[in-house]
Design an enzyme around this catalytic site. Structure first.
Site, PDB file in Angstrom:
ATOM      1  CG  ASN A 265       5.453  -2.487   3.003  1.00 18.94           C
ATOM      2  OD1 ASN A 265       5.271  -2.402   1.792  1.00 18.94           O
ATOM      3  ND2 ASN A 265       6.199  -3.422   3.551  1.00 18.94           N
TER       4      ASN A 265
ATOM      5  CE  LYS B  73       6.092  -2.737  -1.498  1.00 22.24           C
ATOM      6  NZ  LYS B  73       6.022  -3.666  -0.346  1.00 22.24           N
TER       7      LYS B  73
ATOM      8  CD  GLU C 115      14.774  -5.727  -6.679  1.00 18.48           C
ATOM      9  OE1 GLU C 115      14.519  -6.637  -5.887  1.00 18.48           O
ATOM     10  OE2 GLU C 115      14.892  -4.534  -6.316  1.00 18.48           O
TER      11      GLU C 115
ATOM     12  CE1 TYR D  67       8.367  -7.929  -2.912  1.00 15.19           C
ATOM     13  CE2 TYR D  67       6.532  -7.538  -4.399  1.00 15.19           C
ATOM     14  CZ  TYR D  67       7.428  -7.080  -3.461  1.00 15.19           C
ATOM     15  OH  TYR D  67       7.386  -5.764  -3.043  1.00 15.19           O
TER      16      TYR D  67
ATOM     17  CG  HIS E  22      10.724  -3.072  -3.672  1.00 17.37           C
ATOM     18  ND1 HIS E  22      10.983  -4.243  -3.002  1.00 17.37           N
ATOM     19  CD2 HIS E  22      11.720  -2.926  -4.585  1.00 17.37           C
ATOM     20  CE1 HIS E  22      12.093  -4.792  -3.521  1.00 17.37           C
ATOM     21  NE2 HIS E  22      12.550  -4.012  -4.484  1.00 17.37           N
TER      22      HIS E  22
HETATM   23  P1  DAT Z   1      10.839  -5.624   2.436  1.00 19.26           P
HETATM   24  O1  DAT Z   1       9.772  -5.048   1.530  1.00 19.26           O
HETATM   25  O2  DAT Z   1      11.014  -4.787   3.667  1.00 19.26           O
HETATM   26  O3  DAT Z   1      12.129  -5.919   1.728  1.00 19.26           O
HETATM   27  P2  DAT Z   1      10.319  -8.484   2.343  1.00 19.26           P
HETATM   28  O4  DAT Z   1      11.224  -8.532   1.161  1.00 19.26           O
HETATM   29  O5  DAT Z   1      10.575  -9.431   3.468  1.00 19.26           O
HETATM   30  O6  DAT Z   1      10.259  -7.009   2.975  1.00 19.26           O
HETATM   31  O7  DAT Z   1       8.826  -8.726   1.864  1.00 19.26           O
HETATM   32  C1  DAT Z   1       8.356  -8.142   0.660  1.00 19.26           C
HETATM   33  C2  DAT Z   1       6.941  -7.630   0.863  1.00 19.26           C
HETATM   34  O8  DAT Z   1       6.068  -8.732   1.153  1.00 19.26           O
HETATM   35  C3  DAT Z   1       6.783  -6.664   2.042  1.00 19.26           C
HETATM   36  O9  DAT Z   1       7.162  -5.344   1.716  1.00 19.26           O
HETATM   37  C4  DAT Z   1       5.325  -6.801   2.326  1.00 19.26           C
HETATM   38  C5  DAT Z   1       5.056  -8.286   2.049  1.00 19.26           C
HETATM   39  N1  DAT Z   1       5.152  -9.041   3.310  1.00 19.26           N
HETATM   40  C6  DAT Z   1       6.296  -9.445   3.939  1.00 19.26           C
HETATM   41  N2  DAT Z   1       6.014 -10.099   5.080  1.00 19.26           N
HETATM   42  C7  DAT Z   1       4.656 -10.134   5.171  1.00 19.26           C
HETATM   43  C8  DAT Z   1       3.711 -10.657   6.108  1.00 19.26           C
HETATM   44  N3  DAT Z   1       4.115 -11.321   7.201  1.00 19.26           N
HETATM   45  N4  DAT Z   1       2.384 -10.476   5.868  1.00 19.26           N
HETATM   46  C9  DAT Z   1       1.952  -9.832   4.761  1.00 19.26           C
HETATM   47  N5  DAT Z   1       2.783  -9.299   3.833  1.00 19.26           N
HETATM   48  C10 DAT Z   1       4.101  -9.455   4.031  1.00 19.26           C
HETATM   49 MG    MG Z   2      12.628  -7.319   0.256  1.00 23.02          MG
END
Ligand code: DAT
Ligand code: MG
Length: 138
Positions: free
Chosen positions: A111, A11, A125, A51, A114
């Site tokens: 974080n 990212k 993807e 997303y 991805h």
């Molecule tokens: P991951 O990246 O672990 O697969 P995800 O698919 O649930 O997690 O979410 C995608 C991204 O969205 C994640 O890397 C960061 C953002 N995100 C998820 N939950 C969040 C939250 N509660 N607050 C802010 N950003 C969030």
């Molecule tokens: Mg995810």
């Protein structure tokens, strides 16, 4: 048997912080095979598609604003689940030390990396971010 593929995206914060080499190195040391690599500015439409499952979340607009550059793709048997383990929990504060997020990040919204969450999504993807590559590898 079809080779499983996962889409790994470093990212924008990971790119800006100079962590591309560190993160790629962790997947290489694990034994994954790099099959495509490019640095690009993610178009808004592609980010929204990527997303789309999260579009009703309050953080969605911020997430889309934030995702702008630096994807890499990898393939190898069983890589989807294994890559998720290397990456660690979504919230870096819950990610175990030794994982990429556990070692290199503190905020969920920053974080650093991805990873696809299923083989189907990995294939989808890679098709979206590396048009043509998925067909070549199969
Ligand atoms: P991951 O990246 O672990 O697969 P995800 O698919 O649930 O997690 O979410 C995608 C991204 O969205 C994640 O890397 C960061 C953002 N995100 C998820 N939950 C969040 C939250 N509660 N607050 C802010 N950003 C969030
Ligand atoms: Mg995810």
């Amino acid at each position: 048997e079809e080779v499983e593929q996962t889409y790994i995206m470093i990212k924008p914060d990971g790119v800006q912080r100079g962590l591309v080499g560190e993160i790629i190195s962790r997947f290489e040391r694990k034994g994954f095979k790099l099959t495509g690599l490019k640095l690009f500015q993610c178009p808004k439409e592609l980010a929204e598609e990527h997303y789309k499952d999260l579009q009703s979340k309050p953080f969605f607009p911020k997430l889309i604003d934030y995702i702008t550059s630096g994807p890499v793709a990898w393939e190898g048997v069983g890589v989807v689940a294994s890559a998720r383990k290397l990456i660690g929990a979504t919230n870096p504060l819950n990610a175990e030390p030794g994982t990429i997020r556990g070692d290199l990040a503190v905020q969920t919204g920053r974080n650093v990396v991805h990873g696809s969450d299923s083989p189907d999504n990995g294939k989808r993807e890679i098709g979206e971010f590396f048009p043509g590559l998925a067909q070549v590898v199969e």
